[in-house]
Design a protein around this motif. Structure first.
Motif, short mmCIF file in Angstrom:
data_model
loop_
_atom_site.label_atom_id
_atom_site.label_comp_id
_atom_site.label_asym_id
_atom_site.label_seq_id
_atom_site.Cartn_x
_atom_site.Cartn_y
_atom_site.Cartn_z
N VAL A 211 -51.69 5.59 6.13
CA VAL A 211 -53.11 5.65 5.79
C VAL A 211 -53.44 4.45 4.92
CG1 VAL A 211 -54.90 7.02 4.65
CG2 VAL A 211 -53.01 8.17 5.82
N GLY A 212 -54.52 3.77 5.20
CA GLY A 212 -54.91 2.61 4.42
C GLY A 212 -56.29 2.73 3.83
N GLY A 213 -56.57 1.83 2.91
CA GLY A 213 -57.90 1.76 2.30
C GLY A 213 -58.15 2.82 1.25
N ILE A 214 -57.11 3.15 0.46
CA ILE A 214 -57.28 4.18 -0.57
C ILE A 214 -56.77 3.67 -1.92
CG2 ILE A 214 -57.12 6.10 1.05
CD1 ILE A 214 -54.25 6.50 0.20
N ASP A 215 -57.31 4.23 -2.98
CA ASP A 215 -56.83 3.92 -4.32
C ASP A 215 -55.57 4.73 -4.59
OD1 ASP A 215 -58.89 2.14 -4.88
OD2 ASP A 215 -60.19 3.72 -5.64
N LEU A 216 -54.59 4.10 -5.21
CA LEU A 216 -53.31 4.74 -5.50
C LEU A 216 -53.07 4.75 -7.00
CD1 LEU A 216 -51.30 3.06 -2.62
CD2 LEU A 216 -52.01 5.45 -2.75
N PRO A 217 -52.18 5.64 -7.47
CA PRO A 217 -51.89 5.69 -8.90
C PRO A 217 -51.45 4.34 -9.45
CG PRO A 217 -50.91 7.56 -7.78
CD PRO A 217 -51.43 6.64 -6.71
N LYS A 218 -51.88 4.04 -10.65
CA LYS A 218 -51.53 2.81 -11.37
C LYS A 218 -51.87 1.55 -10.58
CE LYS A 218 -48.10 4.79 -14.42
NZ LYS A 218 -48.52 4.42 -15.74
N ASN A 219 -52.85 1.67 -9.67
CA ASN A 219 -53.32 0.55 -8.85
C ASN A 219 -52.23 -0.04 -7.97
OD1 ASN A 219 -55.61 -0.85 -8.04
ND2 ASN A 219 -55.18 -2.58 -9.37
N ALA A 220 -51.26 0.80 -7.56
CA ALA A 220 -50.19 0.37 -6.68
C ALA A 220 -50.76 -0.07 -5.33
CB ALA A 220 -49.19 1.51 -6.47
N LEU A 221 -50.02 -0.94 -4.65
CA LEU A 221 -50.43 -1.39 -3.32
C LEU A 221 -49.92 -0.46 -2.23
CD1 LEU A 221 -49.81 -5.24 -3.69
CD2 LEU A 221 -51.93 -3.94 -4.04
N CYS A 222 -48.89 0.37 -2.55
CA CYS A 222 -48.37 1.30 -1.56
C CYS A 222 -47.74 2.51 -2.26
CB CYS A 222 -47.34 0.63 -0.65
SG CYS A 222 -45.85 0.04 -1.51
N GLU A 223 -47.62 3.58 -1.49
CA GLU A 223 -46.93 4.80 -1.93
C GLU A 223 -46.27 5.38 -0.69
OE1 GLU A 223 -47.71 9.11 -4.14
OE2 GLU A 223 -49.37 7.68 -3.92
N ILE A 224 -45.06 5.92 -0.86
CA ILE A 224 -44.31 6.43 0.27
C ILE A 224 -43.71 7.79 -0.10
CG2 ILE A 224 -42.41 6.01 1.89
CD1 ILE A 224 -42.71 2.99 0.89
N GLU A 225 -43.92 8.79 0.76
CA GLU A 225 -43.28 10.08 0.58
C GLU A 225 -42.47 10.38 1.83
OE1 GLU A 225 -46.67 12.72 0.00
OE2 GLU A 225 -46.55 13.34 2.08
N VAL A 226 -41.40 11.19 1.65
CA VAL A 226 -40.53 11.48 2.78
C VAL A 226 -40.11 12.94 2.81
CG1 VAL A 226 -39.58 9.12 2.78
CG2 VAL A 226 -38.32 10.95 1.62
N ILE A 227 -39.72 13.34 4.01
CA ILE A 227 -39.00 14.60 4.23
C ILE A 227 -37.69 14.20 4.89
CG2 ILE A 227 -39.00 16.83 5.42
CD1 ILE A 227 -42.10 16.62 5.46
N ALA A 228 -36.58 14.69 4.33
CA ALA A 228 -35.27 14.32 4.84
C ALA A 228 -34.39 15.55 5.00
CB ALA A 228 -34.58 13.33 3.90
N GLU A 229 -33.55 15.52 6.01
CA GLU A 229 -32.55 16.56 6.20
C GLU A 229 -31.45 16.33 5.17
OE1 GLU A 229 -30.06 18.49 9.89
OE2 GLU A 229 -30.64 16.39 9.98
N VAL A 230 -30.98 17.41 4.57
CA VAL A 230 -29.91 17.31 3.55
C VAL A 230 -28.65 17.94 4.12
CG1 VAL A 230 -29.22 17.99 1.22
CG2 VAL A 230 -31.58 17.39 1.69
#
Length: 127
Positions: A108-127
């Motif tokens: 997703v683009g064109g949004i404000d992020l915490p601390k004015n970051a340029l990107c944020e990434i979240e994941v779901i992973a098999e453990v």
């Protein structure tokens, strides 16, 4: 429902709000979004989108490894970009971390992020 295990590591930035770095439940890690903060200082990494993407992905990697997994077991990522014009440059760095069998992904683009970051990434992973 299985009991959730909270994942916490000093190798990724501490939470900056009322959330945990990640939780493992039913064999999956649900990692909170990672912005490009340097874990040791809590400061934003210097540089542009490539440097910020690399730091955010290193933070993700630290959480996944703390959960006892690795990036090859990431099944889904959600990526947020402050400016969608950074999509190609972001992808160059992203491909360094997910070389084969890439996970499913939303971006997703064109949004404000915490601390004015340029990107944020979240994941779901098999453990």
């Amino acid at each position: 429902m299985s009991k959730a295990k909270i994942i916490s590591t000093p190798k990724a930035p501490a939470a900056i709000g009322p959330y945990v770095q990640g939780k493992v439940i039913n064999g999956f890690l649900f990692a909170s979004g990672q912005i490009p903060l340097v874990p040791e200082t809590g400061a934003m990494v210097a540089g542009g989108i490539k440097e910020q993407a690399r730091q955010a992905l290193n933070n993700v990697k630290a959480l996944v490894e703390e959960a006892g997994s690795d990036l090859s077991k990431v099944v889904k990522t959600t990526c947020f970009l402050k400016d969608i014009a950074d999509f190609a440059a972001f992808n160059e760095v992203y491909a360094e971390f997910f070389k084969e069998n890439a996970p499913a992904r939303s971006c997703v683009g064109g949004i404000d992020l915490p601390k004015n970051a340029l990107c944020e990434i979240e994941v779901i992973a098999e453990v």
